[in-house]
Structure formats: structure tokens, C-alpha cells
Write a protein that holds these residues in place. Structure first.
Motif, PDB file in Angstrom:
ATOM      1  N   UNK A  81     -45.132  24.638-106.824  1.00 46.19           N
ATOM      2  CA  UNK A  81     -44.434  25.484-105.856  1.00 46.19           C
ATOM      3  C   UNK A  81     -45.427  26.326-105.055  1.00 46.19           C
ATOM      4  N   UNK A  82     -46.481  26.804-105.703  1.00 48.26           N
ATOM      5  CA  UNK A  82     -47.508  27.571-105.001  1.00 48.26           C
ATOM      6  C   UNK A  82     -48.236  26.729-103.974  1.00 48.26           C
ATOM      7  N   UNK A  83     -48.536  25.493-104.341  1.00 50.38           N
ATOM      8  CA  UNK A  83     -49.195  24.581-103.414  1.00 50.38           C
ATOM      9  C   UNK A  83     -48.280  24.274-102.228  1.00 50.38           C
ATOM     10  N   UNK A  84     -47.006  24.062-102.509  1.00 51.49           N
ATOM     11  CA  UNK A  84     -46.031  23.819-101.433  1.00 51.49           C
ATOM     12  C   UNK A  84     -45.927  25.040-100.521  1.00 51.49           C
ATOM     13  N   UNK A  85     -45.953  26.218-101.106  1.00 54.38           N
ATOM     14  CA  UNK A  85     -45.876  27.458-100.333  1.00 54.38           C
ATOM     15  C   UNK A  85     -47.065  27.554 -99.373  1.00 54.38           C
ATOM     16  N   UNK A  86     -48.250  27.251 -99.851  1.00 53.10           N
ATOM     17  CA  UNK A  86     -49.442  27.292 -98.999  1.00 53.10           C
ATOM     18  C   UNK A  86     -49.289  26.336 -97.824  1.00 53.10           C
TER      19      UNK A  86
ATOM     20  N   UNK B  44     -49.253  43.686-107.878  1.00 55.58           N
ATOM     21  CA  UNK B  44     -48.024  43.077-107.360  1.00 55.58           C
ATOM     22  C   UNK B  44     -48.286  41.867-106.464  1.00 55.58           C
ATOM     23  N   UNK B  45     -49.539  41.454-106.339  1.00 57.84           N
ATOM     24  CA  UNK B  45     -49.874  40.287-105.513  1.00 57.84           C
ATOM     25  C   UNK B  45     -49.660  38.997-106.300  1.00 57.84           C
ATOM     26  N   UNK B  46     -49.233  37.971-105.602  1.00 54.42           N
ATOM     27  CA  UNK B  46     -49.099  36.642-106.206  1.00 54.42           C
ATOM     28  C   UNK B  46     -50.410  35.893-105.984  1.00 54.42           C
ATOM     29  N   UNK B  47     -51.016  35.414-107.056  1.00 57.31           N
ATOM     30  CA  UNK B  47     -52.257  34.646-106.957  1.00 57.31           C
ATOM     31  C   UNK B  47     -51.923  33.191-107.234  1.00 57.31           C
ATOM     32  N   UNK B  48     -52.236  32.333-106.267  1.00 54.85           N
ATOM     33  CA  UNK B  48     -51.930  30.911-106.381  1.00 54.85           C
ATOM     34  C   UNK B  48     -53.226  30.118-106.321  1.00 54.85           C
ATOM     35  N   UNK B  49     -53.529  29.405-107.405  1.00 50.09           N
ATOM     36  CA  UNK B  49     -54.705  28.533-107.435  1.00 50.09           C
ATOM     37  C   UNK B  49     -54.247  27.145-106.994  1.00 50.09           C
ATOM     38  N   UNK B  50     -54.702  26.722-105.832  1.00 53.46           N
ATOM     39  CA  UNK B  50     -54.213  25.481-105.238  1.00 53.46           C
ATOM     40  C   UNK B  50     -54.639  24.227-105.997  1.00 53.46           C
ATOM     41  N   UNK B  51     -55.646  24.344-106.840  1.00 51.74           N
ATOM     42  CA  UNK B  51     -56.059  23.189-107.634  1.00 51.74           C
ATOM     43  C   UNK B  51     -55.399  23.173-109.010  1.00 51.74           C
ATOM     44  N   UNK B  52     -54.513  24.115-109.279  1.00 54.24           N
ATOM     45  CA  UNK B  52     -53.855  24.181-110.588  1.00 54.24           C
ATOM     46  C   UNK B  52     -53.021  22.937-110.912  1.00 54.24           C
ATOM     47  N   UNK B  53     -52.250  22.375-109.973  1.00 49.77           N
ATOM     48  CA  UNK B  53     -51.481  21.166-110.330  1.00 49.77           C
ATOM     49  C   UNK B  53     -52.373  20.022-110.818  1.00 49.77           C
ATOM     50  N   UNK B  54     -53.477  19.805-110.143  1.00 45.66           N
ATOM     51  CA  UNK B  54     -54.382  18.717-110.551  1.00 45.66           C
ATOM     52  C   UNK B  54     -55.014  19.014-111.906  1.00 45.66           C
ATOM     53  N   UNK B  55     -55.390  20.270-112.132  1.00 44.96           N
ATOM     54  CA  UNK B  55     -55.985  20.635-113.435  1.00 44.96           C
ATOM     55  C   UNK B  55     -54.972  20.448-114.554  1.00 44.96           C
ATOM     56  N   UNK B  56     -53.728  20.881-114.337  1.00 43.22           N
ATOM     57  CA  UNK B  56     -52.698  20.727-115.363  1.00 43.22           C
ATOM     58  C   UNK B  56     -52.390  19.260-115.619  1.00 43.22           C
ATOM     59  N   UNK B  57     -52.346  18.477-114.562  1.00 34.67           N
ATOM     60  CA  UNK B  57     -52.099  17.038-114.716  1.00 34.67           C
ATOM     61  C   UNK B  57     -53.212  16.385-115.526  1.00 34.67           C
ATOM     62  N   UNK B  58     -54.434  16.777-115.269  1.00 33.33           N
ATOM     63  CA  UNK B  58     -55.579  16.253-116.024  1.00 33.33           C
ATOM     64  C   UNK B  58     -55.456  16.623-117.501  1.00 33.33           C
ATOM     65  N   UNK B  59     -55.043  17.860-117.777  1.00 33.38           N
ATOM     66  CA  UNK B  59     -54.863  18.285-119.166  1.00 33.38           C
ATOM     67  C   UNK B  59     -53.766  17.478-119.857  1.00 33.38           C
ATOM     68  N   UNK B  60     -52.668  17.262-119.138  1.00 32.40           N
ATOM     69  CA  UNK B  60     -51.534  16.556-119.736  1.00 32.40           C
ATOM     70  C   UNK B  60     -51.844  15.085-120.006  1.00 32.40           C
ATOM     71  N   UNK B  61     -52.714  14.504-119.187  1.00 31.23           N
ATOM     72  CA  UNK B  61     -53.012  13.089-119.374  1.00 31.23           C
ATOM     73  C   UNK B  61     -54.360  12.841-120.042  1.00 31.23           C
TER      74      UNK B  61
END
Length: 142
Positions: free
Chosen positions: A92-97, A40-57
Motif C-alpha cells: 500500500x505504501x508503494x502504491x501510495x508513492x 506522527x510521520x508515516x515512513x514508507x520504505x519502497x523496497x519493503x515489498x521486495x524484501x518481504x517477498x525475498x524473506x517469505x520465499x
């Protein structure tokens, strides 16, 4: 222009006014895996936005017009909605942190107020928090 700024301000204020989240949040990065994470824990990888952006571009053509066409093609692809949602959740996870003041990873946060830094074993971090709460006469859930 003022109307757009007002909408962003309202969105920002509503995010900041979110109530404290009751539960376990684990903040980490892809390079710092965690273990023994409760289901039931939320796991947030703070580098996920940058990784996803790299994948998209990734591998966009150097030519600006061709890159634009390729980006539009990717945005219209059937799997784009899932990628968009993943990027949204990651941001949203990064903003939460940021909002709760996470300073380094891994960080195990309980009820938005107790944190253990540097412990990759989430069960061990939760035990530290439980011991602290008990030692300070705070109610500890089983």
C-alpha cells in the motif's frame, strides 16, 4: 471471469479516489535511512515489498512439490498473519508513492502536495517546505 475483473476495477478506482492525505509522509529505502522523523510521520520504505517477498520465499527447495509443501507450511505458521499484514502495508505504501508521483528517494511529502527530494533529515525538509509556503503566502501550521 468478468465478475472478478469488475471487483479489481472497483478496488482500483476506490484507491485512486482516496482524498489527499493531510500530514507528513517520508518515502525512502532501507539503504537510504532518514533521521529526525516526527513521531506522527508515516515512513514508507519502497523496497519493503521486495524484501518481504525475498524473506517469505527464502530457501525454498528446488523441487517444485517440496517447495509448494514448504510454502503452505509457512502460510499456516502462527507468524504468517503478521507477515501478511506487513506485506500488505508495504504494498500500500508503494502504491501510495506511485499515486502521488514520488520520483526518487528520500522524499518528504506534506499534505500530498509539497515535496522535498534528497534530504535525509526530515526536520530540515519540513523547514524547507514551511519556508516555501510562507514565502508564497500560504497558511503555515506551527
Amino acid at each position: 471471469m468478468a465478475r472478478r475483473s469488475t471487483r479489481w476495477l472497483i478496488l482500483l478506482l476506490s484507491m485512486l479516489a482516496l482524498p489527499a492525505w493531510a500530514g507528513v509522509e517520508v518515502f525512502t529505502t532501507a539503504g537510504q535511512p532518514v533521521m529526525n522523523v516526527p513521531s506522527d510521520a508515516a515512513v514508507i520504505e519502497l523496497d519493503a515489498p521486495a524484501r518481504l517477498d525475498t524473506q517469505l520465499s527464502a530457501e525454498l527447495p528446488a523441487d517444485r512439490q517440496q517447495a509448494r509443501q514448504e510454502a503452505l507450511r509457512r502460510l499456516q505458521a502462527p507468524d504468517w498473519q503478521a507477515k501478511r499484514e506487513a506485506l500488505k502495508r508495504a504494498a500500500m505504501g508503494t502504491a501510495r508513492a506511485w499515486m502521488i508521483g514520488v520520483e526518487k528517494v528520500p522524499a518528504v511529502v506534506v499534505d500530498s502536495q509539497y515535496v522535498v527530494y534528497g534530504e535525509a533529515d526530515v526536520t530540515a525538509a519540513l523547514a524547507e517546505i514551511q519556508a516555501y509556503r510562507k514565502a508564497n503566502g500560504q497558511e503555515v501550521s506551527p
